[in-house]
Scaffold this motif. Structure first.
Motif, PDB file in Angstrom:
ATOM      1  N   GLU A  66       0.855  -1.190   0.000  1.00 36.00           N
ATOM      2  CA  GLU A  66       0.000   0.000   0.000  1.00 36.00           C
ATOM      3  C   GLU A  66       0.889   1.236   0.000  1.00 36.00           C
ATOM      4  OE1 GLU A  66      -2.937   0.274   3.033  1.00 36.00           O
ATOM      5  OE2 GLU A  66      -4.168  -1.341   2.191  1.00 36.00           O
ATOM      6  N   GLY A  67       0.474   2.248  -0.735  1.00 33.75           N
ATOM      7  CA  GLY A  67       1.221   3.491  -0.813  1.00 33.75           C
ATOM      8  C   GLY A  67       0.386   4.678  -0.375  1.00 33.75           C
ATOM      9  N   ILE A  68       1.062   5.664   0.215  1.00 34.06           N
ATOM     10  CA  ILE A  68       0.438   6.923   0.638  1.00 34.06           C
ATOM     11  C   ILE A  68       1.254   8.044   0.017  1.00 34.06           C
ATOM     12  CG2 ILE A  68      -0.162   8.408   2.602  1.00 34.06           C
ATOM     13  CD1 ILE A  68      -0.168   5.804   4.321  1.00 34.06           C
ATOM     14  N   GLY A  69       0.600   8.936  -0.697  1.00 33.26           N
ATOM     15  CA  GLY A  69       1.310  10.011  -1.375  1.00 33.26           C
ATOM     16  C   GLY A  69       1.775  11.102  -0.426  1.00 33.26           C
ATOM     17  N   ALA A  70       2.857  11.772  -0.802  1.00 28.73           N
ATOM     18  CA  ALA A  70       3.363  12.906  -0.023  1.00 28.73           C
ATOM     19  C   ALA A  70       2.421  14.092  -0.147  1.00 28.73           C
ATOM     20  CB  ALA A  70       4.756  13.290  -0.498  1.00 28.73           C
ATOM     21  N   THR A  71       2.334  14.875   0.914  1.00 31.86           N
ATOM     22  CA  THR A  71       1.536  16.097   0.896  1.00 31.86           C
ATOM     23  C   THR A  71       2.403  17.341   1.093  1.00 31.86           C
ATOM     24  OG1 THR A  71       1.091  15.862   3.269  1.00 31.86           O
ATOM     25  CG2 THR A  71      -0.535  14.929   1.740  1.00 31.86           C
ATOM     26  N   ARG A  72       3.692  17.139   1.260  1.00 29.90           N
ATOM     27  CA  ARG A  72       4.606  18.271   1.438  1.00 29.90           C
ATOM     28  C   ARG A  72       5.779  18.116   0.482  1.00 29.90           C
ATOM     29  NH1 ARG A  72       9.104  19.047   4.584  1.00 29.90           N
ATOM     30  NH2 ARG A  72       8.774  17.135   5.781  1.00 29.90           N
ATOM     31  N   PRO A  73       6.036  19.111  -0.365  1.00 35.33           N
ATOM     32  CA  PRO A  73       7.170  19.014  -1.280  1.00 35.33           C
ATOM     33  C   PRO A  73       8.481  18.835  -0.518  1.00 35.33           C
ATOM     34  CG  PRO A  73       5.731  20.826  -1.918  1.00 35.33           C
ATOM     35  CD  PRO A  73       5.249  20.349  -0.565  1.00 35.33           C
TER      36      PRO A  73
ATOM     37  N   ALA B 238      -0.737   6.028   8.013  1.00 29.95           N
ATOM     38  CA  ALA B 238      -1.447   7.187   7.461  1.00 29.95           C
ATOM     39  C   ALA B 238      -1.358   8.379   8.403  1.00 29.95           C
ATOM     40  CB  ALA B 238      -2.907   6.824   7.194  1.00 29.95           C
ATOM     41  N   LYS B 239      -1.438   8.122   9.702  1.00 27.26           N
ATOM     42  CA  LYS B 239      -1.341   9.223  10.673  1.00 27.26           C
ATOM     43  C   LYS B 239       0.054   9.837  10.661  1.00 27.26           C
ATOM     44  CE  LYS B 239      -4.920   7.681  13.921  1.00 27.26           C
ATOM     45  NZ  LYS B 239      -5.201   7.125  15.272  1.00 27.26           N
ATOM     46  N   LEU B 240       1.088   9.016  10.575  1.00 33.99           N
ATOM     47  CA  LEU B 240       2.445   9.565  10.558  1.00 33.99           C
ATOM     48  C   LEU B 240       2.714  10.292   9.244  1.00 33.99           C
ATOM     49  CD1 LEU B 240       5.078   9.851  12.109  1.00 33.99           C
ATOM     50  CD2 LEU B 240       5.847   7.699  11.079  1.00 33.99           C
ATOM     51  N   ALA B 241       2.213   9.750   8.149  1.00 34.84           N
ATOM     52  CA  ALA B 241       2.372  10.439   6.869  1.00 34.84           C
ATOM     53  C   ALA B 241       1.674  11.803   6.899  1.00 34.84           C
ATOM     54  CB  ALA B 241       1.816   9.573   5.742  1.00 34.84           C
ATOM     55  N   ALA B 242       0.494  11.849   7.472  1.00 34.63           N
ATOM     56  CA  ALA B 242      -0.231  13.122   7.557  1.00 34.63           C
ATOM     57  C   ALA B 242       0.496  14.112   8.451  1.00 34.63           C
ATOM     58  CB  ALA B 242      -1.640  12.872   8.079  1.00 34.63           C
ATOM     59  N   ALA B 243       1.087  13.631   9.545  1.00 34.08           N
ATOM     60  CA  ALA B 243       1.781  14.511  10.486  1.00 34.08           C
ATOM     61  C   ALA B 243       3.062  15.080   9.909  1.00 34.08           C
ATOM     62  CB  ALA B 243       2.082  13.755  11.776  1.00 34.08           C
ATOM     63  N   THR B 244       3.663  14.380   8.961  1.00 32.47           N
ATOM     64  CA  THR B 244       4.961  14.794   8.428  1.00 32.47           C
ATOM     65  C   THR B 244       4.907  15.262   6.981  1.00 32.47           C
ATOM     66  OG1 THR B 244       5.433  12.511   7.740  1.00 32.47           O
ATOM     67  CG2 THR B 244       6.168  13.175   9.943  1.00 32.47           C
ATOM     68  N   GLY B 245       3.808  14.998   6.300  1.00 33.88           N
ATOM     69  CA  GLY B 245       3.730  15.303   4.878  1.00 33.88           C
ATOM     70  C   GLY B 245       4.470  14.319   4.005  1.00 33.88           C
ATOM     71  N   ALA B 246       4.966  13.243   4.587  1.00 36.31           N
ATOM     72  CA  ALA B 246       5.807  12.294   3.869  1.00 36.31           C
ATOM     73  C   ALA B 246       4.985  11.298   3.064  1.00 36.31           C
ATOM     74  CB  ALA B 246       6.701  11.542   4.860  1.00 36.31           C
ATOM     75  N   ALA B 247       5.607  10.777   2.011  1.00 40.34           N
ATOM     76  CA  ALA B 247       5.066   9.612   1.327  1.00 40.34           C
ATOM     77  C   ALA B 247       5.385   8.381   2.160  1.00 40.34           C
ATOM     78  CB  ALA B 247       5.680   9.491  -0.058  1.00 40.34           C
ATOM     79  N   ALA B 248       4.567   7.357   2.025  1.00 38.78           N
ATOM     80  CA  ALA B 248       4.795   6.141   2.807  1.00 38.78           C
ATOM     81  C   ALA B 248       4.473   4.909   1.979  1.00 38.78           C
ATOM     82  CB  ALA B 248       3.955   6.146   4.080  1.00 38.78           C
ATOM     83  N   VAL B 249       5.252   3.869   2.210  1.00 41.42           N
ATOM     84  CA  VAL B 249       5.007   2.557   1.617  1.00 41.42           C
ATOM     85  C   VAL B 249       4.914   1.550   2.752  1.00 41.42           C
ATOM     86  CG1 VAL B 249       5.992   0.692   0.226  1.00 41.42           C
ATOM     87  CG2 VAL B 249       6.109   3.046  -0.589  1.00 41.42           C
TER      88      VAL B 249
END
Length: 253
Positions: A14-21, A44-55
């Motif tokens: 599963e992938g989560i897209g970055a929200t911060r350049p 998903a919570k950590l990705a949202a908190a950091t703006g990072a992409a995640a796999v």
């Protein structure tokens, strides 16, 4: 959910897209009985908190990935770290990730970074193992009896397509006599990136001697966080504190 082929096996990803350049990419490496589903919504919570992409992916034998066809050998974490994970990174184009590993996944992260063959920005380790302790073996022995005598198998069905394959693959190798000699302290000097290690004060699968060994051995900056009222899974047992510590560390590195 999607699938990739790693070392000839169909692997759930599963992938989560970055929200911060410019934000880093995170790769989540699960525990010995973990999977994509067992991480729940923490990635998903950590990705949202950091703006990072995640796999997030389920290793061979876990989740919806292919079941193992033969028992693991004592070097199974080395094969994951040095063969499957590099192939995953190449296929997904992940160049300089932060690896977030839990238990077996933390050991895999250390082996991968310690090889110094692929760029790694940082490591976040939950309940890592670098050698086998008596307390670990005792708890895994207890887990075997729990699996046989309680509803643990039914509960694992929520997270694994083949819970017997997942459980016995993990349990059998950790209790194999040859595995008592397993030790990865030799890879630690090759870990040059920053490391955050998190452990529960009440972890029944390992002692703080694991963190002490990592701190002595790594070649880069090391931070530790020992959480009270926390067992083997900080991101579940103390989610808010774990999330805050990880997000702050990611911002620093």
């Amino acid at each position: 959910m999607s699938f990739v082929t790693l070392r000839g096996h169909r692997i759930e990803v599963e992938g989560i897209g970055a929200t911060r350049p410019g934000a880093p990419s995170l790769i989540f490496l699960h525990e010995g009985l973990g999977s994509v589903a067992l991480w729940r919504d923490f990635p998903a919570k950590l990705a949202a908190a950091t703006g990072a992409a995640a796999v997030v992916y389920s290793r061979y034998g876990y989740g919806k990935s292919d079941p193992i066809a033969k028992p693991y050998a004592p070097d199974y974490m080395h094969k994951e770290a040095l063969e499957a994970l590099p192939e995953l990174r190449e296929k997904l184009g992940i160049e300089n990730p932060i690896l977030i590993g839990h238990s077996d996944g933390a050991s895999i992260a250390l082996i991968h970074a310690g090889a110094a063959r692929w760029p790694v920005r940082a490591l976040i380790l939950e309940a890592p193992h670098v050698f086998v302790e008596d307390v670990t073996i005792a708890s895994i022995e207890a887990a075997k009896e729990t699996y046989r005598s309680t509803d643990l198998r039914a509960r694992l069905c929520r997270y694994h397509a083949d819970p017997d394959n997942a459980f016995w693959g993990w349990n059998d190798i950790w209790l194999h006599p040859d595995f008592r000699r397993w030790n990865i302290e030799d890879v630690l000097p090759g870990v040059r990136c920053p490391v955050l290690a998190i452990q529960g004060a009440d972890d029944k699968y390992g002692s703080l001697a694991q963190l002490d060994a990592i701190e002595r051995g790594v070649g880069g900056a090391f931070e530790r966080l020992v959480l009270p009222r926390c067992k083997h899974s900080p991101h579940r047992d103390q989610e808010a504190a774990t999330l805050a510590a990880m997000a702050a560390f990611i911002a620093r590195v």
